[in-house]
Design a protein around this motif. Structure first.
Motif, PDB file in Angstrom:
ATOM      1  N   HIS A 312      25.257  51.611 -13.150  1.00  5.23           N
ATOM      2  CA  HIS A 312      25.025  53.029 -12.869  1.00  5.23           C
ATOM      3  C   HIS A 312      25.032  53.841 -14.163  1.00  5.23           C
ATOM      4  N   ASP A 313      26.000  53.582 -15.027  1.00  2.49           N
ATOM      5  CA  ASP A 313      26.081  54.262 -16.314  1.00  2.49           C
ATOM      6  C   ASP A 313      26.285  53.225 -17.399  1.00  2.49           C
ATOM      7  N   TRP A 314      26.025  53.591 -18.641  1.00  4.55           N
ATOM      8  CA  TRP A 314      26.024  52.643 -19.743  1.00  4.55           C
ATOM      9  C   TRP A 314      26.376  53.379 -21.027  1.00  4.55           C
ATOM     10  N   ALA A 315      26.392  52.641 -22.137  1.00  5.66           N
ATOM     11  CA  ALA A 315      26.809  53.222 -23.408  1.00  5.66           C
ATOM     12  C   ALA A 315      25.883  52.764 -24.528  1.00  5.66           C
ATOM     13  N   PHE A 316      26.000  53.422 -25.667  1.00  8.60           N
ATOM     14  CA  PHE A 316      25.244  53.012 -26.853  1.00  8.60           C
ATOM     15  C   PHE A 316      26.047  53.368 -28.096  1.00  8.60           C
ATOM     16  N   THR A 317      25.742  52.660 -29.187  1.00  6.81           N
ATOM     17  CA  THR A 317      26.263  52.994 -30.505  1.00  6.81           C
ATOM     18  C   THR A 317      25.085  52.989 -31.482  1.00  6.81           C
ATOM     19  N   ASP A 318      25.375  53.086 -32.761  1.00  5.22           N
ATOM     20  CA  ASP A 318      24.296  53.063 -33.759  1.00  5.22           C
ATOM     21  C   ASP A 318      23.522  51.755 -33.730  1.00  5.22           C
ATOM     22  N   THR A 319      24.167  50.650 -33.329  1.00  5.69           N
ATOM     23  CA  THR A 319      23.506  49.341 -33.414  1.00  5.69           C
ATOM     24  C   THR A 319      23.394  48.602 -32.080  1.00  5.69           C
ATOM     25  N   HIS A 320      24.011  49.118 -31.014  1.00  4.71           N
ATOM     26  CA  HIS A 320      24.034  48.375 -29.761  1.00  4.71           C
ATOM     27  C   HIS A 320      23.766  49.260 -28.540  1.00  4.71           C
ATOM     28  N   TYR A 321      23.183  48.651 -27.516  1.00 10.18           N
ATOM     29  CA  TYR A 321      23.271  49.141 -26.151  1.00 10.18           C
ATOM     30  C   TYR A 321      24.414  48.364 -25.500  1.00 10.18           C
ATOM     31  N   ILE A 322      25.208  49.039 -24.678  1.00 12.21           N
ATOM     32  CA  ILE A 322      26.386  48.398 -24.085  1.00 12.21           C
ATOM     33  C   ILE A 322      26.320  48.523 -22.570  1.00 12.21           C
ATOM     34  N   LEU A 323      26.378  47.373 -21.891  1.00  9.60           N
ATOM     35  CA  LEU A 323      26.384  47.342 -20.433  1.00  9.60           C
ATOM     36  C   LEU A 323      27.687  46.731 -19.942  1.00  9.60           C
ATOM     37  N   PHE A 324      28.374  47.447 -19.063  1.00 11.10           N
ATOM     38  CA  PHE A 324      29.510  46.876 -18.346  1.00 11.10           C
ATOM     39  C   PHE A 324      28.962  46.211 -17.095  1.00 11.10           C
ATOM     40  N   GLY A 325      29.156  44.901 -17.006  1.00 12.16           N
ATOM     41  CA  GLY A 325      28.536  44.140 -15.930  1.00 12.16           C
ATOM     42  C   GLY A 325      29.296  44.231 -14.623  1.00 12.16           C
ATOM     43  N   ASN A 326      28.938  45.204 -13.785  1.00  8.82           N
ATOM     44  CA  ASN A 326      29.498  45.264 -12.437  1.00  8.82           C
ATOM     45  C   ASN A 326      28.827  44.165 -11.613  1.00  8.82           C
ATOM     46  N   SER A 354      34.627  37.460  -7.840  1.00  8.55           N
ATOM     47  CA  SER A 354      35.007  36.052  -7.978  1.00  8.55           C
ATOM     48  C   SER A 354      35.634  35.728  -9.324  1.00  8.55           C
ATOM     49  N   LYS A 355      35.406  36.584 -10.345  1.00  4.11           N
ATOM     50  CA  LYS A 355      35.983  36.321 -11.663  1.00  4.11           C
ATOM     51  C   LYS A 355      37.005  37.391 -12.005  1.00  4.11           C
ATOM     52  N   PRO A 356      38.089  37.016 -12.662  1.00  5.82           N
ATOM     53  CA  PRO A 356      39.166  37.978 -12.958  1.00  5.82           C
ATOM     54  C   PRO A 356      38.873  38.856 -14.160  1.00  5.82           C
ATOM     55  N   THR A 357      37.753  38.624 -14.844  1.00 12.74           N
ATOM     56  CA  THR A 357      37.405  39.393 -16.032  1.00 12.74           C
ATOM     57  C   THR A 357      36.168  40.248 -15.762  1.00 12.74           C
ATOM     58  N   SER A 358      35.826  41.091 -16.728  1.00 10.22           N
ATOM     59  CA  SER A 358      34.640  41.945 -16.627  1.00 10.22           C
ATOM     60  C   SER A 358      33.710  41.668 -17.804  1.00 10.22           C
ATOM     61  N   PRO A 359      32.445  41.351 -17.542  1.00  9.69           N
ATOM     62  CA  PRO A 359      31.532  41.062 -18.643  1.00  9.69           C
ATOM     63  C   PRO A 359      31.047  42.338 -19.328  1.00  9.69           C
ATOM     64  N   PRO A 378      28.204  37.254 -22.486  1.00 11.07           N
ATOM     65  CA  PRO A 378      28.972  38.497 -22.532  1.00 11.07           C
ATOM     66  C   PRO A 378      30.346  38.306 -23.152  1.00 11.07           C
ATOM     67  N   ILE A 379      30.902  39.408 -23.596  1.00 10.79           N
ATOM     68  CA  ILE A 379      32.310  39.451 -23.959  1.00 10.79           C
ATOM     69  C   ILE A 379      33.079  39.704 -22.663  1.00 10.79           C
ATOM     70  N   GLU A 380      34.011  38.827 -22.340  1.00 11.86           N
ATOM     71  CA  GLU A 380      34.755  38.976 -21.094  1.00 11.86           C
ATOM     72  C   GLU A 380      36.015  39.816 -21.342  1.00 11.86           C
ATOM     73  N   ALA A 381      35.987  41.049 -20.851  1.00 12.53           N
ATOM     74  CA  ALA A 381      37.164  41.911 -20.981  1.00 12.53           C
ATOM     75  C   ALA A 381      38.284  41.385 -20.096  1.00 12.53           C
ATOM     76  N   PRO A 382      39.516  41.388 -20.579  1.00  8.31           N
ATOM     77  CA  PRO A 382      40.633  40.776 -19.846  1.00  8.31           C
ATOM     78  C   PRO A 382      41.147  41.657 -18.706  1.00  8.31           C
ATOM     79  N   SER A 383      40.218  42.206 -17.941  1.00 10.40           N
ATOM     80  CA  SER A 383      40.603  43.066 -16.820  1.00 10.40           C
ATOM     81  C   SER A 383      39.403  43.195 -15.907  1.00 10.40           C
ATOM     82  N   GLN A 384      39.625  43.013 -14.611  1.00  3.90           N
ATOM     83  CA  GLN A 384      38.512  43.168 -13.673  1.00  3.90           C
ATOM     84  C   GLN A 384      38.367  44.643 -13.322  1.00  3.90           C
ATOM     85  N   MET A 385      37.225  45.223 -13.610  1.00  2.00           N
ATOM     86  CA  MET A 385      37.018  46.651 -13.367  1.00  2.00           C
ATOM     87  C   MET A 385      35.551  46.923 -13.074  1.00  2.00           C
ATOM     88  N   TRP A 386      35.326  47.887 -12.206  1.00  2.00           N
ATOM     89  CA  TRP A 386      33.983  48.350 -11.850  1.00  2.00           C
ATOM     90  C   TRP A 386      33.786  49.683 -12.562  1.00  2.00           C
TER      91      TRP A 386
END
Length: 602
Positions: A312-326, A354-359, A378-386
């Protein structure tokens, strides 16, 4: 107040009073309060500010946030100042706010708030005279033209929309699921005004009159990324689904997301689309576009991600687009019912916990030969979050090329998020239930709240560390000083709840919070009893101080059925003098809860 008494007022499209609500100094409580009520305007109940049973008052207050407003105003209406005054140093400009305006037709159907027809509000502020003018118009979408009778002014819903089922219209076999109501966000870019929806082309609006110009074709649909051959099983599945989704359900090949980003340093507009078939197959195809102020396409980047995601929403920096994988999955029984028209189309999907992490997908914004990391992993964040909404993101590099990426966002638990129950809407009864948004004591951590995500990358782009800091206070609609987008900021503003209502402890929101991200200190301002707020917007004054400016937010005084534009001083949050001004919208133009807004300086 009748429409004919005001020359600047379009008569209601419904042949009765738009709200059908008796005066607020009377009370008629039913003998037995039902659990939920239709989101049409309740005519049989009116409350006083002194209702003893808070559970009853809170229940009905929630309903009043979603009362249809069928009236518009063509000519600007001056707002009356009821507290304070517009300060002399307030920048001149217009605050645009979009959201749904209509939830029920004249044939027995109601729709989910996300399927309500787009209703654009504009508050134009003259910083010299201190005068504020208000306008409100329905966005004349293709769906609106079909569903409203231009002769009688009555409505008959014919489009199901993604979240609704029609009771008074065609149910079985109804393939009109892509109901672009342009009700989600608003953007002023390159001197042009647009209203956006999650899944279709934006509508261009004439900024002075709020007349609808028409659809704006900002993106074209969909070839695969260069260099990729269509040989996989999901490529075959996509090839089969595309003509069905396009020909039967009239879905565009690429669905534009309603959240955009502005790279102020490069003076670029960044938008994101996904492919229509992504909803039904376990891969996700995203396309990022970057435009200059003349809507010249400067860059287009496409990414195929081997995961089933909902963004639904996303992020960006000078060098990256960032998607939180819901993460999502197909719900087979729900899909069958959705295709038959027996349940909302969104029933075809459910969350996948099904997975305890968030991509977290770090996608290269520009080609970088030194980046060794495979962006498909993906980088798997150590927390499941939407993740619901993003406030800001930025990156800083040291002399060795190591990067520190910070993302400030709003996230909730997979256990709370439910496609079919957002805002407490029950599609089976067509009614609202506020308990969905207000969990029991001890479950608050499941609700939307602040998160700060920190990523440490080495000079080759490999992630060395990922941490997530959860701030438990329920909140949403984050915003910052737009001059700090994409760079380090200290302050985040959002809507939250004071917790003073026992029956509505978490939503609707009644408080603006100022969070200092560096030390987690919090300062708040609340509207008071039986009043709620929407999304706050920061208006910068252009100085070197990050919190030097003003906050605009709409106050919904449901107990008196009135709306106010509130001006706050962010430097004085938490103090008695934080309120700068409050201006009253005429009662006959009282409007339902809005979604997202935009400040456009003159």
């Amino acid at each position: 107040m009748q429409a004919k008494s005001c020359h600047s007022f379009i008569p209601p499209i419904f042949p009765v009073s738009p709200a059908k609500i008796p005066p607020a100094n009377k009370i008629f409580l039913p003998a037995k309060t039902s659990r939920a009520i239709s989101i049409t305007a309740p005519g049989e109940l009116v409350l006083t500010p002194n209702v003893v049973d808070d559970s009853v008052a809170a229940f009905w207050d929630y309903q009043f946030l979603f009362v249809s407003q069928r009236s518009e105003t063509v000519d600007p209406v001056s707002l009356r100042v009821v507290d304070g005054a517009i300060p002399l140093d307030f920048p001149s400009g217009t605050y645009y706010l979009t959201g749904p305006g209509l939830f029920s037709d004249d044939h027995g159907s109601t729709v989910h708030p996300l399927d309500g027809h787009g209703y654009l509000r504009a508050f134009t502020i003259d910083g010299v005279s201190g005068e504020v003018k208000f306008m409100a118009r329905y966005i004349q979408t293709e769906a609106q033209a079909e569903e409203r009778d231009p002769v009688t002014g009555t409505w008959r819903f014919t489009h199901r929309g993604p979240f609704s089922v029609l009771k008074g219209g065609k149910m079985v076999g109804n393939t009109k699921v892509m109901k672009n109501v342009a009700n989600t966000s608003v953007l002023r870019w390159g001197g042009r005004l647009f209203c956006l929806w999650e899944g279709g082309d934006p509508y261009e609006i004439e900024s002075r009159t709020l007349n609808t110009v028409g659809k704006f074709k900002v993106i074209e649909g969909g070839d695969p990324p260069a260099g990729e051959s269509k040989v996989g099983i999901w490529d075959v599945a996509a090839a089969v689904l595309k003509p069905i989704l396009r020909g039967v359900f009239n879905m565009p090949a690429k669905r534009l997301l309603s959240h955009y980003k502005i790279d102020a340093r490069r003076e670029r507009l960044l938008i994101l689309s996904c492919n229509a078939e992504d909803m039904l197959i376990p891969r996700s195809h995203f396309t990022f576009y970057e435009f200059d102020s003349n809507f010249e396409l400067l860059q287009k980047r496409e990414f195929n991600i081997p995961d089933h995601l909902m963004i639904h929403d996303w992020a960006f920096t000078d060098t990256h687009y960032i998607l939180f994988g819901n993460r999502i999955k197909v719900d087979v029984p729900g899909s069958m019912g959705a295709v038959l028209g027996l349940c909302p189309m969104i029933s075809a999907l459910s969350v996948d916990p099904s997975k305890p992490t968030s991509p977290i997908y770090l996608l290269p914004r520009f080609p970088n030969p030194n980046d060794e990391r495979d962006w498909r992993v993906p980088i798997e964040a150590p927390s499941q979050m939407w993740v619901l909404h993003v406030a800001n993101s930025f990156e800083e590099r040291d002399e060795n090329g190591n990067a520190d990426i910070q993302i400030q966002a709003i996230a909730c638990s997979y256990r709370w998020f439910n496609f079919q129950k957002m805002f407490g809407y029950d599609w089976q009864s067509g009614k609202l239930d506020p308990s969905m948004m207000n969990l029991k004591e001890g479950e608050e951590k499941l609700l939307p709240h602040f998160v700060q995500v920190s990523l440490k990358l080495d000079g080759n782009g490999n992630c060395e560390n990922c941490t997530v800091n959860h701030l438990k206070k329920a909140s949403d609609f984050p915003t910052i000083n737009p001059d700090y987008t994409g760079k380090r900021n200290n302050y985040i503003y959002a809507a939250t709840s004071s917790g003073s209502r026992r029956a509505l402890p978490h939503f609707p929101f009644d408080t603006v919070v100022k969070l200092n991200a560096s030390n987690e200190s919090v300062h708040t301002w609340s509207v008071g009893s039986r009043r709620f707020i929407g999304e706050p917007i920061f208006v910068p004054k252009g100085t070197q101080e990050e919190d030097d400016g003003y906050i605009l937010v709409v106050e919904y005084a449901v107990s008196t059925q009135r709306c106010y534009l509130v001006v706050l001083n962010p430097k004085r949050m938490g103090h008695a003098d934080a309120l700068v001004a409050r201006l009253e919208v005429p009662k006959y133009l009282n409007f339902p809860l809005g979604f997202h807004g935009f400040w456009a300086p003159s």
